[in-house]
Design an enzyme around this catalytic site. Structure first.
Site, PDB file in Angstrom:
ATOM      1  N   ALA A   1       0.822  -1.213   0.000  1.00 26.55           N
ATOM      2  CA  ALA A   1       0.000   0.000   0.000  1.00 26.55           C
ATOM      3  C   ALA A   1       0.852   1.258   0.000  1.00 26.55           C
ATOM      4  O   ALA A   1       0.546   2.236  -0.699  1.00 26.55           O
ATOM      5  CB  ALA A   1      -0.941  -0.007   1.205  1.00 26.55           C
TER       6      ALA A   1
ATOM      7  N   ALA B   1      -3.757  -7.540   4.927  1.00 30.65           N
ATOM      8  CA  ALA B   1      -4.389  -6.831   6.037  1.00 30.65           C
ATOM      9  C   ALA B   1      -5.894  -7.047   6.023  1.00 30.65           C
ATOM     10  O   ALA B   1      -6.554  -6.826   5.010  1.00 30.65           O
ATOM     11  CB  ALA B   1      -4.064  -5.342   5.964  1.00 30.65           C
ATOM     12  N   GLN B   2      -6.450  -7.443   7.172  1.00 36.23           N
ATOM     13  CA  GLN B   2      -7.863  -7.777   7.251  1.00 36.23           C
ATOM     14  C   GLN B   2      -8.692  -6.684   7.910  1.00 36.23           C
ATOM     15  O   GLN B   2      -9.754  -6.307   7.424  1.00 36.23           O
ATOM     16  CB  GLN B   2      -8.043  -9.074   8.058  1.00 36.23           C
ATOM     17  CG  GLN B   2      -7.371 -10.277   7.457  1.00 36.23           C
ATOM     18  CD  GLN B   2      -7.470 -11.474   8.380  1.00 36.23           C
ATOM     19  OE1 GLN B   2      -8.402 -11.598   9.155  1.00 36.23           O
ATOM     20  NE2 GLN B   2      -6.489 -12.348   8.319  1.00 36.23           N
TER      21      GLN B   2
ATOM     22  N   GLU C   1     -12.121  -1.801  17.217  1.00 36.82           N
ATOM     23  CA  GLU C   1     -10.973  -2.674  17.440  1.00 36.82           C
ATOM     24  C   GLU C   1     -10.322  -2.296  18.762  1.00 36.82           C
ATOM     25  O   GLU C   1     -10.606  -1.246  19.351  1.00 36.82           O
ATOM     26  CB  GLU C   1      -9.981  -2.585  16.286  1.00 36.82           C
ATOM     27  CG  GLU C   1     -10.524  -3.204  15.003  1.00 36.82           C
ATOM     28  CD  GLU C   1      -9.483  -3.349  13.911  1.00 36.82           C
ATOM     29  OE1 GLU C   1      -8.341  -2.899  14.118  1.00 36.82           O
ATOM     30  OE2 GLU C   1      -9.803  -3.924  12.863  1.00 36.82           O
TER      31      GLU C   1
ATOM     32  N   ASP D   1      14.165  -5.610   4.285  1.00 37.26           N
ATOM     33  CA  ASP D   1      15.114  -5.130   3.282  1.00 37.26           C
ATOM     34  C   ASP D   1      15.414  -3.644   3.415  1.00 37.26           C
ATOM     35  O   ASP D   1      16.579  -3.223   3.380  1.00 37.26           O
ATOM     36  CB  ASP D   1      14.591  -5.419   1.875  1.00 37.26           C
ATOM     37  CG  ASP D   1      14.362  -6.902   1.627  1.00 37.26           C
ATOM     38  OD1 ASP D   1      14.927  -7.725   2.369  1.00 37.26           O
ATOM     39  OD2 ASP D   1      13.618  -7.236   0.685  1.00 37.26           O
TER      40      ASP D   1
ATOM     41  N   HIS E   1       0.948 -10.157  17.103  1.00 41.81           N
ATOM     42  CA  HIS E   1      -0.509 -10.257  17.025  1.00 41.81           C
ATOM     43  C   HIS E   1      -0.952 -11.454  17.856  1.00 41.81           C
ATOM     44  O   HIS E   1      -0.408 -12.552  17.709  1.00 41.81           O
ATOM     45  CB  HIS E   1      -0.981 -10.415  15.583  1.00 41.81           C
ATOM     46  CG  HIS E   1      -2.426 -10.093  15.412  1.00 41.81           C
ATOM     47  ND1 HIS E   1      -3.429 -10.933  15.844  1.00 41.81           N
ATOM     48  CD2 HIS E   1      -3.046  -9.017  14.881  1.00 41.81           C
ATOM     49  CE1 HIS E   1      -4.601 -10.378  15.585  1.00 41.81           C
ATOM     50  NE2 HIS E   1      -4.393  -9.216  14.994  1.00 41.81           N
TER      51      HIS E   1
ATOM     52  N   ARG F   1      -2.782  -5.023  21.877  1.00 42.16           N
ATOM     53  CA  ARG F   1      -2.266  -6.295  21.370  1.00 42.16           C
ATOM     54  C   ARG F   1      -1.132  -6.867  22.215  1.00 42.16           C
ATOM     55  O   ARG F   1      -1.068  -8.078  22.424  1.00 42.16           O
ATOM     56  CB  ARG F   1      -1.778  -6.109  19.927  1.00 42.16           C
ATOM     57  CG  ARG F   1      -2.907  -5.908  18.944  1.00 42.16           C
ATOM     58  CD  ARG F   1      -2.371  -5.634  17.552  1.00 42.16           C
ATOM     59  NE  ARG F   1      -3.470  -5.533  16.594  1.00 42.16           N
ATOM     60  CZ  ARG F   1      -3.315  -5.228  15.319  1.00 42.16           C
ATOM     61  NH1 ARG F   1      -2.113  -4.980  14.852  1.00 42.16           N
ATOM     62  NH2 ARG F   1      -4.356  -5.164  14.510  1.00 42.16           N
TER      63      ARG F   1
ATOM     64  N   HIS G   1       3.975  -9.602  14.059  1.00 41.26           N
ATOM     65  CA  HIS G   1       3.028  -9.017  13.111  1.00 41.26           C
ATOM     66  C   HIS G   1       3.485  -7.685  12.531  1.00 41.26           C
ATOM     67  O   HIS G   1       3.384  -7.473  11.325  1.00 41.26           O
ATOM     68  CB  HIS G   1       1.681  -8.834  13.803  1.00 41.26           C
ATOM     69  CG  HIS G   1       0.607  -8.257  12.932  1.00 41.26           C
ATOM     70  ND1 HIS G   1       0.215  -8.848  11.747  1.00 41.26           N
ATOM     71  CD2 HIS G   1      -0.152  -7.127  13.072  1.00 41.26           C
ATOM     72  CE1 HIS G   1      -0.746  -8.120  11.198  1.00 41.26           C
ATOM     73  NE2 HIS G   1      -0.980  -7.074  11.959  1.00 41.26           N
TER      74      HIS G   1
ATOM     75  N   ARG H   1       1.775  -0.084  18.156  1.00 38.89           N
ATOM     76  CA  ARG H   1       0.866   0.521  17.182  1.00 38.89           C
ATOM     77  C   ARG H   1      -0.596   0.290  17.554  1.00 38.89           C
ATOM     78  O   ARG H   1      -0.984  -0.817  17.903  1.00 38.89           O
ATOM     79  CB  ARG H   1       1.141  -0.075  15.798  1.00 38.89           C
ATOM     80  CG  ARG H   1       0.167   0.374  14.727  1.00 38.89           C
ATOM     81  CD  ARG H   1       0.510  -0.232  13.388  1.00 38.89           C
ATOM     82  NE  ARG H   1       0.347  -1.685  13.356  1.00 38.89           N
ATOM     83  CZ  ARG H   1      -0.780  -2.312  13.039  1.00 38.89           C
ATOM     84  NH1 ARG H   1      -1.881  -1.609  12.772  1.00 38.89           N
ATOM     85  NH2 ARG H   1      -0.835  -3.621  12.998  1.00 38.89           N
TER      86      ARG H   1
ATOM     87  N   LEU I   1      -2.275   0.867   7.743  1.00 38.52           N
ATOM     88  CA  LEU I   1      -2.659   1.245   6.383  1.00 38.52           C
ATOM     89  C   LEU I   1      -2.860   2.751   6.278  1.00 38.52           C
ATOM     90  O   LEU I   1      -2.535   3.371   5.266  1.00 38.52           O
ATOM     91  CB  LEU I   1      -3.932   0.508   5.964  1.00 38.52           C
ATOM     92  CG  LEU I   1      -3.792  -0.973   5.601  1.00 38.52           C
ATOM     93  CD1 LEU I   1      -5.160  -1.580   5.328  1.00 38.52           C
ATOM     94  CD2 LEU I   1      -2.890  -1.160   4.393  1.00 38.52           C
TER      95      LEU I   1
END
Length: 554
Positions: free
Chosen positions: A19, A50-51, A117, A210, A231, A277, A342, A377, A383
């Site tokens: 993205a 990503a869900q 969430e 990378d 996660h 999380r 994650h 996070r 995203l």
């Protein structure tokens, strides 16, 4: 690179096609000649997997102040306030742009549907069923392929950056059976994270750190590499990949239970399944340590049966499908889950305008450390970060990005071969490395294990340097080119490069975890379990030196 292509064919090179890379390429001014480089296909990225969704304030009942507060709280006092404020205040515009592009977010009575969430105080997560990342990436890919100024190079591999005197002049590129130096006025690293350094991860196989590794070798400043988000709910089934079971499942009402059906998460935090999380991951880890004979291979269960079946069918069709493939009926039985690496909160130290310490080098997305995530996070801000910071490139000024053009490559060619024994060693080393880092720098860390792992990494690095391919490629200069033959040869070069990067990021991550003698966010030390005011600083890596860096506070 086809021989007829001029060596100055591109103004900007974007490395990575998730993205962040896709949206960045689209936001670059259309008069610029852009190369979009991906080592696999356009659709294989962590973004595509990503869900959950994208967090943004679009509901009048919500506010940017609440979203900022939630982000700061999740970040455990290490978020940079200015960056967080910039992220949240620009979120709605980016969502509107995606909608205009054709991203089909779910709707409720005509309005954008939003879910809750963990650690969010409001329902503000926009989604497209449980494949939001795929919906976004698919739309962005269509847009990229329609742009005449963007050329996709795939499969292609960036081995290193071309830098002189803290100026970035391009990249060392493996493409079409050649390794050569490709100049550009600016290079943008959007290579994602490094989850593949861990044996258990939700990241795709290409996520080998990378961007962080090659930026470090070029002399960029890195930050907060010890902070890895694990996660809590990855599918744990014999033979299955660690498929992420979205946090949105718990947001919609799923229960996290042990083998006795006990909702144990409330024993560790009052928010239970909806705690941040890192808290939920440690709750699972601690509970398995107490209740299972072999906690390393054990799991708990995520029970979706408290959710209305129609809502499950509507919101989580992909999760239903994947679980069915492994013989799990989410409507009648719980899903076996356990934590997995994650998201990497740290990365290349990056300003709000995406600049790094190297002129002409920019980073965006998970590769960057802008300060928006702190030590942990907030769900569905990832995203969003790709979009908000990618949009910054609409106003990029290349006139100050590069100094004098360096010496052009000569016609001196070398032959590169990576033989079967070398490939076997690379594969075995990568497997052992991932297991070592998971055991020593996973959810719970302590000094003795970190020290032992750092020593082992040094041994592997010494062996790696002795490989014939390493003796050529680690000393590759802008006056040199190399040739290799066939598709298998490219895969061997990629395997070599990815191990090089994994060894680099493993060392950096382990040493960062050893440097921070406290527990905070995604970093937990069993020998230093307290969160300390004296450590309310970023971990900064400059060359081979670790230091504390100030946090931008409100």
């Amino acid at each position: 690179m086809p021989s007829e292509m001029p060596t100055d064919a591109f103004d900007v090179i974007v490395v990575g096609a998730g993205a962040a890379g896709l949206y960045t390429a689209l936001c670059l001014p259309s008069h610029l000649r852009v190369a979009l480089i991906t080592k696999n296909t356009l659709s294989l990225s962590a973004s595509d997997w990503a869900q959950g969704g994208i967090a943004a304030v679009v509901d009048p009942a919500d506010s940017t102040e609440l979203h900022i507060a939630d982000t700061l709280q999740a970040g455990a006092d290490l978020c940079d306030y200015g960056a967080v404020k910039f992220l949240i205040e620009n979120a709605a515009d980016c969502i509107a742009n995606l909608v205009d592009m054709g991203v089909a977010f779910d709707r409720h009575k005509g309005d954008l549907a939003m879910t809750l969430e963990a650690a969010h105080s409001r329902r503000r997560v926009l989604h497209a069923a449980d494949t939001t990342g795929r919906a976004v990436v698919t739309t962005l890919v269509e847009q990229v392929l329609a742009r005449k100024n963007i050329q996709v190079l795939a499969p292609a591999l960036v081995l290193d950056l071309w830098t002189e005197n803290q100026q970035c002049h391009g990249v060392c590129l493996a493409y079409e059976n050649q390794i050569f130096w490709q100049p550009a006025k600016a290079v943008i690293l959007a290579t994602g994270g490094g989850g593949q350094v861990f044996a258990q991860t939700t990241n795709p196989v290409i996520s080998t750190g990378d961007g962080v590794a090659i930026a470090h070798r070029a002399g960029a400043i890195l930050r907060d590499l010890e902070f890895v988000q694990f996660h809590p709910t990855a599918l744990t089934h014999p033979g299955a990949p660690r498929f992420l079971i979205s946090e949105a499942v718990r947001g919609e009402g799923a229960h996290l239970v042990d083998r006795a059906g006990h909702r144990f998460a409330f024993d560790y935090d009052p928010a239970g399944e909806l705690a941040p999380r890192d808290v939920v991951s440690r709750a699972i880890f601690s509970h398995l340590q107490k209740t299972e004979a072999d906690p390393a291979t054990a799991n708990v269960w995520l029970d979706l049966r408290p959710i209305d079946p129609d809502k499950i069918q509507y919101r989580f069709p992909n999760i239903i499908r994947v679980c069915q493939n492994w013989g799990i009926d989410v409507f009648t039985q719980p899903i076996p889950v356990a934590p997995a690496a994650h998201y990497w909160m740290g990365g290349v130290e990056t300003a709000v305008d995406n600049r790094t310490a190297i002129a002409g080098l920019y980073t965006v997305g998970e590769t960057a450390s802008t300060g928006v995530h702190g030590a942990n996070r907030l769900a569905s801000n990832s995203l969003l970060e790709c979009l908000v910071f990618g949009a910054q490139f609409r106003s990029i000024d290349l006139s100050v990005s590069r100094g004098d053009r360096p010496i052009a490559p000569t016609d001196h060619w070398q032959e590169l071969t990576i033989d079967a024994p070398t490939v076997t060693w690379i594969e075995e080393c990568r497997k052992s490395l991932r297991k070592l880092v998971w055991q020593s720098a996973g959810i719970v860390r302590e000094q003795a294990n970190l020290d032992a792992a750092i020593a082992q990494i040094a041994t592997w690095q010494a062996e790696f340097r002795q490989l014939p391919a390493s003796k050529l490629l680690m000393d590759f200069r802008p006056t040199t080119r190399a040739k290799f033959q066939g598709e298998s040869a490219f895969h061997n070069v990629r395997a070599w490069s990815e191990l090089y990067n994994l060894l680099t990021v493993a060392e950096l991550l382990l040493k960062s975890a050893a440097f921070r003698t406290e527990s905070r966010g995604g970093h937990y030390r069993s020998d230093y379990p307290a969160t300390l005011a004296a450590w309310q600083f970023h971990t900064v890596i400059t060359g081979d030196q670790w230091s504390k860096g100030a946090v931008d506070r409100p």
